[in-house]
Design a protein around this motif. Structure first.
Motif, PDB file in Angstrom:
ATOM      1  N   MET A  79       2.338   8.534   0.529  1.00  0.00           N
ATOM      2  CA  MET A  79       2.425   7.915   1.854  1.00  0.00           C
ATOM      3  C   MET A  79       1.866   8.809   2.958  1.00  0.00           C
ATOM      4  O   MET A  79       1.077   8.378   3.799  1.00  0.00           O
ATOM      5  N   LYS A  80       2.273  10.075   2.952  1.00  0.00           N
ATOM      6  CA  LYS A  80       1.859  10.980   4.023  1.00  0.00           C
ATOM      7  C   LYS A  80       0.345  11.175   4.032  1.00  0.00           C
ATOM      8  O   LYS A  80      -0.297  11.140   5.089  1.00  0.00           O
TER       9      LYS A  80
ATOM     10  N   GLN B 158       3.368  -3.134  13.590  1.00  0.00           N
ATOM     11  CA  GLN B 158       4.618  -2.363  13.533  1.00  0.00           C
ATOM     12  C   GLN B 158       4.853  -1.796  12.143  1.00  0.00           C
ATOM     13  O   GLN B 158       5.342  -0.668  11.994  1.00  0.00           O
ATOM     14  N   ALA B 159       4.489  -2.559  11.111  1.00  0.00           N
ATOM     15  CA  ALA B 159       4.641  -2.072   9.737  1.00  0.00           C
ATOM     16  C   ALA B 159       3.768  -0.838   9.522  1.00  0.00           C
ATOM     17  O   ALA B 159       4.167   0.110   8.835  1.00  0.00           O
ATOM     18  N   LEU B 160       2.577  -0.831  10.105  1.00  0.00           N
ATOM     19  CA  LEU B 160       1.691   0.342  10.007  1.00  0.00           C
ATOM     20  C   LEU B 160       2.300   1.536  10.745  1.00  0.00           C
ATOM     21  O   LEU B 160       2.310   2.655  10.227  1.00  0.00           O
ATOM     22  N   ARG B 161       2.840   1.295  11.933  1.00  0.00           N
ATOM     23  CA  ARG B 161       3.476   2.383  12.689  1.00  0.00           C
ATOM     24  C   ARG B 161       4.673   2.957  11.936  1.00  0.00           C
ATOM     25  O   ARG B 161       4.895   4.170  11.928  1.00  0.00           O
ATOM     26  N   ASP B 162       5.437   2.061  11.315  1.00  0.00           N
ATOM     27  CA  ASP B 162       6.618   2.496  10.561  1.00  0.00           C
ATOM     28  C   ASP B 162       6.239   3.427   9.403  1.00  0.00           C
ATOM     29  O   ASP B 162       7.078   4.180   8.903  1.00  0.00           O
TER      30      ASP B 162
ATOM     31  N   ILE C 229      -4.137   2.225  15.809  1.00  0.00           N
ATOM     32  CA  ILE C 229      -4.220   0.867  15.248  1.00  0.00           C
ATOM     33  C   ILE C 229      -5.003  -0.040  16.185  1.00  0.00           C
ATOM     34  O   ILE C 229      -4.702  -0.115  17.386  1.00  0.00           O
ATOM     35  N   VAL C 230      -6.006  -0.724  15.661  1.00  0.00           N
ATOM     36  CA  VAL C 230      -6.716  -1.752  16.412  1.00  0.00           C
ATOM     37  C   VAL C 230      -5.985  -3.069  16.196  1.00  0.00           C
ATOM     38  O   VAL C 230      -5.651  -3.431  15.067  1.00  0.00           O
TER      39      VAL C 230
ATOM     40  N   LEU D 161       0.833  -1.209   0.000  1.00  0.00           N
ATOM     41  CA  LEU D 161       0.000   0.000   0.000  1.00  0.00           C
ATOM     42  C   LEU D 161       0.866   1.256   0.000  1.00  0.00           C
ATOM     43  O   LEU D 161       0.564   2.237  -0.685  1.00  0.00           O
ATOM     44  N   PHE D 162       1.964   1.211   0.752  1.00  0.00           N
ATOM     45  CA  PHE D 162       2.818   2.397   0.904  1.00  0.00           C
ATOM     46  C   PHE D 162       4.022   2.362  -0.033  1.00  0.00           C
ATOM     47  O   PHE D 162       5.046   2.996   0.238  1.00  0.00           O
ATOM     48  N   HIS D 163       3.886   1.644  -1.129  1.00  0.00           N
ATOM     49  CA  HIS D 163       5.007   1.478  -2.054  1.00  0.00           C
ATOM     50  C   HIS D 163       5.439   2.788  -2.710  1.00  0.00           C
ATOM     51  O   HIS D 163       6.617   3.010  -2.965  1.00  0.00           O
TER      52      HIS D 163
END
Length: 270
Positions: A212-213, A234-238, A244-245, A205-207
């Motif tokens: 991204m922002k 953690q990938a979402l936080r990064d 995050i649920v 998704l963030f490729h």
């Protein structure tokens, strides 16, 4: 009352997306599937080569990072009539593993790990591994896949190990139209939540850094990000997502139940 009633929930998963769809529908929600995982491509020739390399060499540890990878190597050994020697050698090894699916494969084959990641992350596993003398027999057999291979190799080398890498499968990129569709749905607040079941989906998704922002801001403001477990969270936080649920136990069903509870709390607070 169901917290998911009337909520539109994006599903980034590919495998088991039917089960997730059914759970959301049963709770009154509207699931929309955006398969971001990408097609899984098994490399049979490479797997056979990895098995032969493993049987011919000596290792101080065998590191298995995914259930798919361990199973693929086991299948390759069986096809070459090497499953007997392969499993017998593994029984004598110091096995270092990550993930419940990897543990399932070990149990099926009466294998017992020497070291397990307590929280399912490679970070925890790497922290447990001792630093070794580079002059001694320090070769490890590392099963991974294309996304993590170079990073894990580098971290193991930093600890003094020589790494024999086994990469039996990889994920192909997802359909760009699917990524674009999900991105627009997030940016335009057309979804109430998106559930992710692997860090690969988050990465896909963030490729494109340019968006991204905006996607991260959309998640933090009006689309609830949901992760099946710690690695995915953690990938979402990064990628800049703060809300995050995440369920206590990394299971698909528990993830949807936790998302339902989240929206129930939101209703009570309003």
């Amino acid at each position: 009352m169901s917290g998911l009633k009337g909520k539109k929930v994006g599903i980034a998963a590919d495998r088991r997306s039917d089960a997730i769809e059914k759970l959301i529908t049963n709770m009154g929600g509207g699931p929309v599937v955006f398969p971001l995982q990408g097609e899984q491509l098994l490399d049979e020739k490479a797997s056979h080569r990895h098995v032969e390399d493993y049987l011919q060499q000596s290792f101080i540890r065998v590191i298995l990072t995914t259930g798919i990878g361990a199973r693929t190597l086991g299948d390759a050994a069986r096809k070459e009539d090497l499953d007997g020697p392969f499993l017998q050698k593994l029984k004598k090894e110091s096995l270092v593993i990550r993930g419940s699916k990897t543990m399932d494969w070990l149990k099926e084959n009466d294998l017992v790990p020497d070291m397990i990641s307590a929280d399912g992350t490679m970070e925890d596993l790497l922290n447990q591994l001792p630093i070794v003398d580079k002059e001694e027999n320090n070769q490890v057999f590392l099963q991974t896949y294309n996304e993590d291979e170079e990073l894990l190799k580098r971290k193991l080398v930093d600890k003094g190990y020589r790494v024999n890498g086994a990469n039996p499968y990889k994920f192909l990129p997802p359909d760009p139209d699917v990524v674009e569709s999900l991105t627009n749905s997030i940016l335009n607040a057309q979804l109430d939540a998106v559930v992710f079941t692997s860090k690969t989906q988050v990465k896909n998704l963030f490729h494109h850094p340019a968006r991204m922002k905006g996607v991260a801001e959309a998640f933090n403001q009006h689309v609830q990000a949901t992760a099946v477990g710690k690695v995915t969270a953690q990938a979402l936080r990064d990628n800049g997502i703060s809300s995050i649920v995440q369920p206590e136990r990394p299971k698909m069903g528990a993830m949807i139940v936790e998302l339902d509870r989240y929206f129930q709390r939101q209703l009570l607070n309003h």
